[in-house]
Scaffold this active site. Structure first.
Site, PDB file in Angstrom:
ATOM      1  N   ASP A 111       4.343  -2.302  -2.501  1.00  0.00           N
ATOM      2  CA  ASP A 111       3.321  -1.596  -2.139  1.00  0.00           C
ATOM      3  C   ASP A 111       2.202  -2.490  -1.437  1.00  0.00           C
ATOM      4  O   ASP A 111       1.725  -3.605  -2.154  1.00  0.00           O
ATOM      5  CB  ASP A 111       3.016  -0.782  -3.286  1.00  0.00           C
ATOM      6  CG  ASP A 111       2.015   0.532  -2.625  1.00  0.00           C
ATOM      7  OD1 ASP A 111       2.090   0.699  -1.471  1.00  0.00           O
ATOM      8  OD2 ASP A 111       1.132   1.031  -3.340  1.00  0.00           O
ATOM      9  N   HIS A 114      -7.760   5.933  -2.086  1.00  0.00           N
ATOM     10  CA  HIS A 114      -6.968   5.216  -3.373  1.00  0.00           C
ATOM     11  C   HIS A 114      -7.729   5.461  -4.698  1.00  0.00           C
ATOM     12  O   HIS A 114      -9.107   5.438  -4.224  1.00  0.00           O
ATOM     13  CB  HIS A 114      -6.610   3.836  -3.140  1.00  0.00           C
ATOM     14  CG  HIS A 114      -5.446   3.410  -2.246  1.00  0.00           C
ATOM     15  ND1 HIS A 114      -5.694   2.694  -1.042  1.00  0.00           N
ATOM     16  CD2 HIS A 114      -4.256   3.918  -2.148  1.00  0.00           C
ATOM     17  CE1 HIS A 114      -4.682   2.740  -0.286  1.00  0.00           C
ATOM     18  NE2 HIS A 114      -3.749   3.333  -1.006  1.00  0.00           N
ATOM     19  N   GLY A 115      -7.133   5.823  -5.815  1.00  0.00           N
ATOM     20  CA  GLY A 115      -8.140   6.058  -6.715  1.00  0.00           C
ATOM     21  C   GLY A 115      -8.494   7.471  -7.038  1.00  0.00           C
ATOM     22  O   GLY A 115      -8.196   8.375  -6.566  1.00  0.00           O
ATOM     23  N   ASN A 173       2.310   8.836  -1.585  1.00  0.00           N
ATOM     24  CA  ASN A 173       2.084   7.689  -2.776  1.00  0.00           C
ATOM     25  C   ASN A 173       1.377   8.331  -3.822  1.00  0.00           C
ATOM     26  O   ASN A 173       0.144   8.811  -3.629  1.00  0.00           O
ATOM     27  CB  ASN A 173       1.499   6.631  -2.005  1.00  0.00           C
ATOM     28  CG  ASN A 173       2.373   5.731  -1.088  1.00  0.00           C
ATOM     29  OD1 ASN A 173       3.460   6.307  -0.747  1.00  0.00           O
ATOM     30  ND2 ASN A 173       1.890   4.383  -0.859  1.00  0.00           N
ATOM     31  N   VAL A 174       1.667   8.111  -5.028  1.00  0.00           N
ATOM     32  CA  VAL A 174       0.956   8.338  -6.135  1.00  0.00           C
ATOM     33  C   VAL A 174       1.160   7.217  -7.016  1.00  0.00           C
ATOM     34  O   VAL A 174       2.137   6.748  -7.536  1.00  0.00           O
ATOM     35  CB  VAL A 174       1.701   9.727  -6.932  1.00  0.00           C
ATOM     36  CG1 VAL A 174       0.726  10.145  -8.017  1.00  0.00           C
ATOM     37  CG2 VAL A 174       1.675  10.874  -5.916  1.00  0.00           C
ATOM     38  N   THR A 219      -2.413   6.028  -9.250  1.00  0.00           N
ATOM     39  CA  THR A 219      -3.624   5.991 -10.254  1.00  0.00           C
ATOM     40  C   THR A 219      -3.122   7.190 -11.343  1.00  0.00           C
ATOM     41  O   THR A 219      -3.300   6.866 -12.567  1.00  0.00           O
ATOM     42  CB  THR A 219      -5.049   6.469  -9.615  1.00  0.00           C
ATOM     43  OG1 THR A 219      -5.253   5.407  -8.778  1.00  0.00           O
ATOM     44  CG2 THR A 219      -5.925   6.553 -10.724  1.00  0.00           C
TER      45      THR A 219
HETATM   46  P1  13P Z   1      -3.433   6.811  -5.829  1.00  0.00           P
HETATM   47  O1  13P Z   1      -3.552   5.837  -6.863  1.00  0.00           O
HETATM   48  O2  13P Z   1      -4.862   7.116  -5.401  1.00  0.00           O
HETATM   49  O3  13P Z   1      -2.463   7.547  -6.126  1.00  0.00           O
HETATM   50  O4  13P Z   1      -2.886   6.125  -4.283  1.00  0.00           O
HETATM   51  C1  13P Z   1      -1.552   5.469  -4.438  1.00  0.00           C
HETATM   52  C2  13P Z   1      -1.223   4.732  -3.545  1.00  0.00           C
HETATM   53  O5  13P Z   1      -1.629   5.087  -2.258  1.00  0.00           O
HETATM   54  C3  13P Z   1      -0.369   3.319  -3.341  1.00  0.00           C
HETATM   55  O6  13P Z   1      -0.320   2.862  -2.212  1.00  0.00           O
END
Ligand code: 13P
Length: 284
Positions: free
Chosen positions: A82, A180-181, A230-231, A233
C-alpha cells in the site's frame, strides 16, 4: 487457496455492483483475523502492507506468512503493497511474491507521476503482478505519506484516460473527499465525481480513507463506480483496544495468546461487517 492479483480479484466488481475490501495489517494476528473474516463470509479479500509494515515484519516474512495463511483459505486473497513511494522496495516486494503494489507518486507532477508509475508497471507486468496508482491527492496521513489539507486535490476526470493509457495500471485511486485517518468532521464525498470518472474509463476505481465513512457513504460510492475500498485506521484501533480490554479484565494474564486471539477475533468481526456493506459476501 487462490493467491491472486488485484486485476483478477477486482474483475466484475463494477458490473455486479460490489467492491472488494482492502484491509491494512501490521502483524500476524490482524492479517489472520482479516482472512478469517473473509472466509466466514466466503468473500474475496485484499490484505495490504504499508512500507512501514513490510519493514516491521520483514520482507520475506510478510510475503511467506500471507501466502501460508492464504493456502488454507478457500477464497481469493491478494497481497498488496500500500502507498509505496520507494521504488526499490516496490521491486523487492514484486520479486518476493506480492501480487499487487501501489506506487504512490501523487505528490509529484503529473508527468513525473506517469513516468514513475509506468516504470513500475513495466517491471510488475513481467512478474505477473498488478499495479495501483493515484491521481489527485487523498488528504490525511498514511504512515510516511502525509498530505495536508492545502495539498489535497480532487482527481480531475479529464486527466484519467490519458493517465491510464500512458501508465498501463490495473486500478486507480481517486480523490473525491475521503482522507486517511479518523475524520474530525463528517466527510463530504463527491459522488458525482466518481460517476464522471467511471463514465469515461473501465479501470477499477479505488476509495482510500475508509475509516469513519458511513454505511450509506460506502454504498453510494460503490453504486457510483468504486471497486476497492481501503480500511486501515479502524483495524489499528481495533487491535489496540482488543489488547487493552484483556489487560483491563485480567491484568495477571501471562499467556500472550490470550491477548492476541482477541485481536484476531475483533479484526475478523470488523472485516465481516465491512464485507456485508461492500456487497462481496458469497463471492469468494
Ligand atoms: P484509513 O486508515 O483512513 O482507513 O485509510 C486506509 C487507506 O486508505 C490505506 O491506503
Amino acid at each position: 487457496m487462490s493467491f491472486v492479483t488485484l486485476k483478477e480479484i477486482l474483475r466484475g466488481t463494477r458490473e455486479n455492483g460490489y467492491a472488494v475490501g482492502a484491509f491494512n495489517f501490521n502483524s500476524y494476528e490482524d492479517v489472520q483475523g482479516i482472512i478469517n473474516g473473509a472466509v466466514a463470509k466466503n468473500a474475496p479479500v485484499i490484505v495490504m502492507a504499508s512500507m512501514g509494515a513490510v519493514k516491521y515484519i520483514g520482507l520475506k516474512a510478510t510475503a511467506y506468512m500471507v501466502r501460508g495463511i492464504a493456502e488454507s483459505a478457500e477464497i481469493p486473497v491478494c497481497l498488496h503493497l500500500d502507498h509505496a513511494t520507494d521504488l526499490d522496495l516496490i521491486r523487492k516486494c514484486i520479486d518476493v511474491g506480492f501480487t499487487s503494489v501501489m506506487i504512490d507518486a501523487s505528490m509529484k507532477s503529473y508527468e513525473e507521476n506517469i513516468q514513475e508509475t509506468a516504470s513500475i508497471v513495466a517491471y510488475a507486468k513481467k512478474m505477473g503482478c498488478s499495479v495501483e496508482a493515484e491521481l489527485g491527492r487523498v488528504g490525511g496521513r498514511e504512515e510516511e505519506v502525509i498530505v495536508d489539507e492545502a495539498s489535497a486535490a480532487f482527481t480531475n476526470p479529464e486527466d484519467v484516460p490519458d493517465f491510464v493509457k500512458r501508465t498501463g495500471i490495473d486500478a486507480l485511486a481517486i480523490a473525491f473527499g475521503t482522507a486517511h485517518g479518523f475524520y474530525k468532521k463528517e466527510p463530504k464525498l463527491d459522488y458525482e465525481r466518481i460517476a464522471a470518472i467511471a463514465e469515461i474509463t473501465e479501470i477499477p476505481l479505488v476509495m482510500h480513507g475508509g475509516t469513519g465513512v458511513s454505511e450509506e457513504g460506502f454504498r453510494k460510492a460503490i453504486r457510483n463506480g468504486i471497486s476497492k475500498v481501503n480500511v486501515g485506521t479502524e483495524l489499528k484501533a481495533t487491535y489496540v483496544s482488543a489488547i487493552r480490554d484483556v489487560t483491563a479484565k485480567n491484568p495477571g494474564e501471562g499467556d500472550p495468546r490470550k491477548y492476541m486471539c482477541s485481536v484476531k477475533q475483533d479484526c475478523s468481526e470488523v472485516v465481516q461487517r465491512k464485507i456485508d456493506i461492500f456487497g462481496c459476501a458469497g463471492r469468494g
